[in-house]
Scaffold this motif. Structure first.
Motif, PDB file in Angstrom:
ATOM      1  N   VAL A  32      10.436  -4.415  -2.555  1.00  0.00           N
ATOM      2  CA  VAL A  32       9.962  -4.067  -0.882  1.00  0.00           C
ATOM      3  C   VAL A  32       9.387  -2.685  -0.885  1.00  0.00           C
ATOM      4  CG1 VAL A  32      11.254  -3.161   0.885  1.00  0.00           C
ATOM      5  CG2 VAL A  32      12.256  -5.193  -0.240  1.00  0.00           C
ATOM      6  N   ASN A  33       9.715  -1.993  -1.958  1.00  0.00           N
ATOM      7  CA  ASN A  33       8.677  -0.669  -1.998  1.00  0.00           C
ATOM      8  C   ASN A  33       7.202  -0.888  -2.247  1.00  0.00           C
ATOM      9  OD1 ASN A  33      11.195   0.728  -1.503  1.00  0.00           O
ATOM     10  ND2 ASN A  33      11.389   1.355  -3.555  1.00  0.00           N
ATOM     11  N   TYR A  34       6.963  -1.766  -3.229  1.00  0.00           N
ATOM     12  CA  TYR A  34       5.643  -2.205  -3.352  1.00  0.00           C
ATOM     13  C   TYR A  34       4.810  -2.707  -2.262  1.00  0.00           C
ATOM     14  CZ  TYR A  34       1.809  -5.121  -5.178  1.00  0.00           C
ATOM     15  OH  TYR A  34       0.662  -5.633  -5.308  1.00  0.00           O
ATOM     16  N   VAL A  35       5.648  -3.541  -1.510  1.00  0.00           N
ATOM     17  CA  VAL A  35       4.730  -4.118  -0.415  1.00  0.00           C
ATOM     18  C   VAL A  35       4.577  -3.200   0.676  1.00  0.00           C
ATOM     19  CG1 VAL A  35       5.105  -6.012   1.523  1.00  0.00           C
ATOM     20  CG2 VAL A  35       5.702  -6.621  -0.810  1.00  0.00           C
ATOM     21  N   LEU A  36       5.591  -2.599   0.987  1.00  0.00           N
ATOM     22  CA  LEU A  36       5.420  -1.315   1.996  1.00  0.00           C
ATOM     23  C   LEU A  36       4.441  -0.436   1.748  1.00  0.00           C
ATOM     24  CD1 LEU A  36       9.198  -0.944   3.218  1.00  0.00           C
ATOM     25  CD2 LEU A  36       7.449  -2.209   4.194  1.00  0.00           C
ATOM     26  N   ASP A  37       4.563   0.125   0.397  1.00  0.00           N
ATOM     27  CA  ASP A  37       3.175   0.955  -0.061  1.00  0.00           C
ATOM     28  C   ASP A  37       1.990   0.365  -0.050  1.00  0.00           C
ATOM     29  OD1 ASP A  37       5.213   2.803  -0.473  1.00  0.00           O
ATOM     30  OD2 ASP A  37       5.392   2.546  -2.761  1.00  0.00           O
ATOM     31  N   GLU A  38       1.700  -1.080  -0.255  1.00  0.00           N
ATOM     32  CA  GLU A  38       0.539  -1.313  -0.207  1.00  0.00           C
ATOM     33  C   GLU A  38      -0.211  -2.058   1.312  1.00  0.00           C
ATOM     34  OE1 GLU A  38      -1.566  -1.717  -3.098  1.00  0.00           O
ATOM     35  OE2 GLU A  38      -0.089  -0.366  -3.863  1.00  0.00           O
ATOM     36  N   TYR A  39       1.154  -1.990   2.125  1.00  0.00           N
ATOM     37  CA  TYR A  39       0.527  -2.792   3.384  1.00  0.00           C
ATOM     38  C   TYR A  39       0.028  -1.896   4.067  1.00  0.00           C
ATOM     39  CZ  TYR A  39       0.701  -6.722   6.426  1.00  0.00           C
ATOM     40  OH  TYR A  39       0.270  -8.034   6.871  1.00  0.00           O
ATOM     41  N   ASP A  40      -0.768  -2.086   5.231  1.00  0.00           N
ATOM     42  CA  ASP A  40      -1.172  -1.386   6.252  1.00  0.00           C
ATOM     43  C   ASP A  40      -0.081  -0.281   6.885  1.00  0.00           C
ATOM     44  OD1 ASP A  40      -2.422  -0.222   8.506  1.00  0.00           O
ATOM     45  OD2 ASP A  40      -3.180  -2.052   9.550  1.00  0.00           O
ATOM     46  N   PRO A  41      -0.308   0.885   6.669  1.00  0.00           N
ATOM     47  CA  PRO A  41       0.954   1.799   7.443  1.00  0.00           C
ATOM     48  C   PRO A  41       1.176   1.789   8.851  1.00  0.00           C
ATOM     49  CG  PRO A  41      -0.886   3.105   6.703  1.00  0.00           C
ATOM     50  CD  PRO A  41      -1.353   1.697   6.033  1.00  0.00           C
ATOM     51  N   GLU A  42       0.013   1.282   9.600  1.00  0.00           N
ATOM     52  CA  GLU A  42       0.307   0.968  10.993  1.00  0.00           C
ATOM     53  C   GLU A  42       0.887  -0.079  11.528  1.00  0.00           C
ATOM     54  OE1 GLU A  42      -1.673   2.952  13.202  1.00  0.00           O
ATOM     55  OE2 GLU A  42      -2.128   3.954  11.190  1.00  0.00           O
ATOM     56  N   VAL A  43       1.427  -0.838  10.590  1.00  0.00           N
ATOM     57  CA  VAL A  43       2.123  -2.245  11.003  1.00  0.00           C
ATOM     58  C   VAL A  43       3.759  -1.593  10.558  1.00  0.00           C
ATOM     59  CG1 VAL A  43       2.659  -4.590  10.433  1.00  0.00           C
ATOM     60  CG2 VAL A  43       0.471  -3.797  10.304  1.00  0.00           C
ATOM     61  N   PRO A  44       4.684  -1.986  11.592  1.00  0.00           N
ATOM     62  CA  PRO A  44       6.070  -1.658  11.299  1.00  0.00           C
ATOM     63  C   PRO A  44       6.521  -2.428  10.264  1.00  0.00           C
ATOM     64  CG  PRO A  44       5.455  -1.997  13.791  1.00  0.00           C
ATOM     65  CD  PRO A  44       4.433  -2.515  13.012  1.00  0.00           C
ATOM     66  N   ALA A  45       7.538  -1.421   9.441  1.00  0.00           N
ATOM     67  CA  ALA A  45       8.030  -2.212   8.329  1.00  0.00           C
ATOM     68  C   ALA A  45       9.013  -3.539   8.645  1.00  0.00           C
ATOM     69  CB  ALA A  45       9.110  -1.153   7.874  1.00  0.00           C
ATOM     70  N   ASP A  46       9.638  -3.588   9.749  1.00  0.00           N
ATOM     71  CA  ASP A  46      10.380  -4.796   9.917  1.00  0.00           C
ATOM     72  C   ASP A  46       9.203  -5.787  10.199  1.00  0.00           C
ATOM     73  OD1 ASP A  46      12.754  -3.324  10.190  1.00  0.00           O
ATOM     74  OD2 ASP A  46      12.686  -3.081  12.202  1.00  0.00           O
ATOM     75  N   GLN A  47       8.099  -5.840  10.893  1.00  0.00           N
ATOM     76  CA  GLN A  47       7.296  -6.813  11.028  1.00  0.00           C
ATOM     77  C   GLN A  47       6.647  -7.466   9.519  1.00  0.00           C
ATOM     78  OE1 GLN A  47       4.110  -5.771  13.675  1.00  0.00           O
ATOM     79  NE2 GLN A  47       2.845  -7.793  13.085  1.00  0.00           N
ATOM     80  N   ILE A  48       6.235  -6.404   8.845  1.00  0.00           N
ATOM     81  CA  ILE A  48       5.744  -6.837   7.396  1.00  0.00           C
ATOM     82  C   ILE A  48       7.086  -7.556   6.740  1.00  0.00           C
ATOM     83  CG2 ILE A  48       5.295  -5.914   5.223  1.00  0.00           C
ATOM     84  CD1 ILE A  48       4.248  -3.319   6.733  1.00  0.00           C
TER      85      ILE A  48
END
Length: 99
Positions: free
Chosen positions: A66-82
């Motif tokens: 989870v940490n990896y995905v959230l760190d690598e994904y667009d920070p503009e997108v809400p975590a719940d959506q990711i």
């Protein structure tokens, strides 16, 4: 399966101590990749391996993934959506081991 569904498999267990397994093998690596067949949708690929063999790193926890995905994904997108939209591919028959 989505990343949120993987998290849900852990139930009330601590994510840092919940280790996904596929067909009896621990997940030892992961990566994000684009799926060219689905409009270049970004997917999470889980890679199972035999951690008892030399050269394989230790198993990974759901929290690490989870940490990896959230760190690598667009920070503009809400975590719940990711978490709810990120598809998990590369493995089937996922279970959660607790150590």
């Amino acid at each position: 399966m989505t990343l949120q569904e993987l998290i849900n498999l852990a139930g009330d267990r601590e994510l840092s101590k919940s280790y996904p397994k596929a067909d009896g093998l621990y997940i030892w690596d992961y990566k994000l990749q684009y799926d060219g067949a689905n409009d270049f949708e970004l997917q999470l690929v889980l890679i199972p391996g035999d951690s008892s063999k030399a050269g394989f790193k230790d198993k990974v926890s759901i929290q690490e993934i989870v940490n990896y995905v959230l760190d690598e994904y667009d920070p503009e997108v809400p975590a719940d959506q990711i978490l709810s939209e990120m598809k998990v591919v590369g493995v089937e028959d996922i279970t959660i081991a607790r150590i």
